[in-house]
Design a protein around this motif. Sequence first.
Motif, PDB file in Angstrom:
ATOM      1  N   GLY A 124     -40.313 -44.352  30.492  1.00 55.00           N
ATOM      2  CA  GLY A 124     -41.498 -44.157  30.732  1.00 55.00           C
ATOM      3  C   GLY A 124     -41.671 -43.835  32.334  1.00 55.00           C
ATOM      4  O   GLY A 124     -42.835 -43.444  32.895  1.00 55.00           O
ATOM      5  N   ALA A 125     -40.712 -43.917  32.949  1.00 55.37           N
ATOM      6  CA  ALA A 125     -40.755 -43.883  34.604  1.00 55.37           C
ATOM      7  C   ALA A 125     -40.961 -42.562  35.037  1.00 55.37           C
ATOM      8  O   ALA A 125     -40.248 -41.464  34.536  1.00 55.37           O
ATOM      9  CB  ALA A 125     -39.419 -44.624  34.978  1.00 55.37           C
ATOM     10  N   VAL A 126     -41.486 -42.135  36.076  1.00 55.51           N
ATOM     11  CA  VAL A 126     -41.637 -41.017  36.798  1.00 55.51           C
ATOM     12  C   VAL A 126     -40.315 -41.084  37.841  1.00 55.51           C
ATOM     13  O   VAL A 126     -40.217 -41.956  38.677  1.00 55.51           O
ATOM     14  CB  VAL A 126     -42.907 -40.841  37.552  1.00 55.51           C
ATOM     15  CG1 VAL A 126     -42.827 -39.600  38.355  1.00 55.51           C
ATOM     16  CG2 VAL A 126     -43.849 -40.750  36.726  1.00 55.51           C
ATOM     17  N   ASP A 127     -39.312 -39.940  37.813  1.00 54.56           N
ATOM     18  CA  ASP A 127     -38.456 -39.958  38.851  1.00 54.56           C
ATOM     19  C   ASP A 127     -38.597 -38.748  39.257  1.00 54.56           C
ATOM     20  O   ASP A 127     -38.209 -37.589  39.056  1.00 54.56           O
ATOM     21  CB  ASP A 127     -37.053 -40.207  37.987  1.00 54.56           C
ATOM     22  CG  ASP A 127     -35.671 -40.127  38.983  1.00 54.56           C
ATOM     23  OD1 ASP A 127     -35.826 -39.920  39.963  1.00 54.56           O
ATOM     24  OD2 ASP A 127     -34.850 -40.395  38.304  1.00 54.56           O
ATOM     25  N   HIS A 128     -38.758 -38.700  40.693  1.00 55.20           N
ATOM     26  CA  HIS A 128     -38.930 -37.712  41.778  1.00 55.20           C
ATOM     27  C   HIS A 128     -37.723 -37.018  42.001  1.00 55.20           C
ATOM     28  O   HIS A 128     -37.602 -35.947  42.842  1.00 55.20           O
ATOM     29  CB  HIS A 128     -40.095 -38.090  42.702  1.00 55.20           C
ATOM     30  CG  HIS A 128     -41.525 -38.083  42.181  1.00 55.20           C
ATOM     31  ND1 HIS A 128     -42.186 -37.231  41.384  1.00 55.20           N
ATOM     32  CD2 HIS A 128     -42.069 -39.242  42.267  1.00 55.20           C
ATOM     33  CE1 HIS A 128     -43.276 -37.702  41.345  1.00 55.20           C
ATOM     34  NE2 HIS A 128     -43.201 -38.982  41.615  1.00 55.20           N
ATOM     35  N   ASN A 129     -36.718 -37.796  41.895  1.00 58.40           N
ATOM     36  CA  ASN A 129     -35.425 -37.361  42.271  1.00 58.40           C
ATOM     37  C   ASN A 129     -34.229 -37.363  41.263  1.00 58.40           C
ATOM     38  O   ASN A 129     -33.260 -38.121  41.324  1.00 58.40           O
ATOM     39  CB  ASN A 129     -34.715 -38.372  43.503  1.00 58.40           C
ATOM     40  CG  ASN A 129     -33.334 -37.661  44.007  1.00 58.40           C
ATOM     41  OD1 ASN A 129     -33.059 -36.884  43.868  1.00 58.40           O
ATOM     42  ND2 ASN A 129     -32.734 -38.694  44.587  1.00 58.40           N
ATOM     43  N   PRO A 130     -34.180 -36.451  40.255  1.00 53.01           N
ATOM     44  CA  PRO A 130     -33.365 -36.362  39.046  1.00 53.01           C
ATOM     45  C   PRO A 130     -31.867 -36.057  39.318  1.00 53.01           C
ATOM     46  O   PRO A 130     -31.191 -36.219  38.569  1.00 53.01           O
ATOM     47  CB  PRO A 130     -33.883 -35.428  38.064  1.00 53.01           C
ATOM     48  CG  PRO A 130     -34.811 -34.471  38.836  1.00 53.01           C
ATOM     49  CD  PRO A 130     -35.238 -35.268  40.155  1.00 53.01           C
ATOM     50  N   ARG A 131     -31.762 -35.289  40.663  1.00 51.41           N
ATOM     51  CA  ARG A 131     -30.311 -34.805  40.933  1.00 51.41           C
ATOM     52  C   ARG A 131     -29.321 -36.063  41.056  1.00 51.41           C
ATOM     53  O   ARG A 131     -28.303 -35.667  40.782  1.00 51.41           O
ATOM     54  CB  ARG A 131     -30.371 -34.210  42.226  1.00 51.41           C
ATOM     55  CG  ARG A 131     -31.317 -32.907  42.141  1.00 51.41           C
ATOM     56  CD  ARG A 131     -31.408 -32.346  43.606  1.00 51.41           C
ATOM     57  NE  ARG A 131     -32.129 -32.933  44.648  1.00 51.41           N
ATOM     58  CZ  ARG A 131     -33.188 -33.129  44.806  1.00 51.41           C
ATOM     59  NH1 ARG A 131     -34.144 -32.489  43.931  1.00 51.41           N
ATOM     60  NH2 ARG A 131     -33.675 -33.733  45.803  1.00 51.41           N
ATOM     61  N   ASN A 132     -29.795 -37.153  41.070  1.00 50.17           N
ATOM     62  CA  ASN A 132     -28.582 -38.188  41.189  1.00 50.17           C
ATOM     63  C   ASN A 132     -28.503 -38.843  39.757  1.00 50.17           C
ATOM     64  O   ASN A 132     -27.745 -39.833  39.771  1.00 50.17           O
ATOM     65  CB  ASN A 132     -28.934 -39.067  42.354  1.00 50.17           C
ATOM     66  CG  ASN A 132     -30.372 -39.841  42.166  1.00 50.17           C
ATOM     67  OD1 ASN A 132     -31.189 -39.786  41.210  1.00 50.17           O
ATOM     68  ND2 ASN A 132     -30.578 -40.452  43.086  1.00 50.17           N
ATOM     69  N   ASN A 133     -29.097 -38.401  38.734  1.00 45.76           N
ATOM     70  CA  ASN A 133     -28.914 -38.768  37.384  1.00 45.76           C
ATOM     71  C   ASN A 133     -28.592 -37.675  36.483  1.00 45.76           C
ATOM     72  O   ASN A 133     -28.452 -38.016  35.430  1.00 45.76           O
ATOM     73  CB  ASN A 133     -29.855 -39.865  36.837  1.00 45.76           C
ATOM     74  CG  ASN A 133     -31.392 -39.202  36.769  1.00 45.76           C
ATOM     75  OD1 ASN A 133     -31.364 -37.637  37.003  1.00 45.76           O
ATOM     76  ND2 ASN A 133     -32.410 -39.829  36.415  1.00 45.76           N
ATOM     77  N   ARG A 134     -28.159 -36.558  37.065  1.00 40.64           N
ATOM     78  CA  ARG A 134     -27.717 -35.515  36.055  1.00 40.64           C
ATOM     79  C   ARG A 134     -26.545 -35.003  36.744  1.00 40.64           C
ATOM     80  O   ARG A 134     -26.482 -34.401  37.918  1.00 40.64           O
ATOM     81  CB  ARG A 134     -29.122 -34.498  36.047  1.00 40.64           C
ATOM     82  CG  ARG A 134     -30.040 -34.858  35.234  1.00 40.64           C
ATOM     83  CD  ARG A 134     -31.078 -33.674  35.390  1.00 40.64           C
ATOM     84  NE  ARG A 134     -32.183 -34.146  34.894  1.00 40.64           N
ATOM     85  CZ  ARG A 134     -33.462 -33.533  34.683  1.00 40.64           C
ATOM     86  NH1 ARG A 134     -33.582 -32.338  35.681  1.00 40.64           N
ATOM     87  NH2 ARG A 134     -34.427 -34.022  34.361  1.00 40.64           N
TER      88      ARG A 134
END
Length: 148
Positions: A124-134
Motif C-alpha cells: 500500500g505504499a506510495v512510490d514516487h520513483n518506480p524506475r528503480n524497482n522495474r
Amino acid sequence: MWGVLGLGLGLSAGAALGMVGPEADLAFHGEVSLREGSVRVRFTPQNHGPSDLAGATVRLRWSTPLVGVERLPEGCLRAGVSAVLCRTGALDAGSAGSPVEVVVRVAGAPGEVGVRIDTAWDGGAVDHNPRNNRHAVLALDTGDVYYF
C-alpha cells in the motif's frame, strides 16, 4: 518486446485509487545470467524510505516458459507458466533486505532470455520513483552476468 519498459505513473495501486499510504522508495538491484537453459536471478530489495514497509512482493517474469525450478528459496512461489513471486520480508527505511536467488530452467535451448523484475505488491505504499524497482534484462546464453 524487451527493449523498452514503460515507466507508468509511479504510484501504487492504492494511490491510484485515491487511498494514501506510507511513502517508500522500493528498489531492486541484482544480476541475471543464462547458461544452457538455466537462468539465475539474484537480487537485493532495498527501501530508500522515508517509511518502513512490513513487506513487499517482487515479480520475476521470463520471456520463455519455465520447465523446471532448480532452486526456489523460501518465500517464493511459481505464478503461472513463466513467472515467480518472492516476498521481501520487512524493509526498514534506509535499509536493504536479504538477497534472493532464483534459479529456473526455461523451455528449449534459447540463445537469449528476457527477464522482467518489478513490484507485484508494495504493502500500500506510495512510490514516487518506480524506475528503480522495474527492470528488463536481456541475458545471452554465454554464462555472462548482466546487472540491473
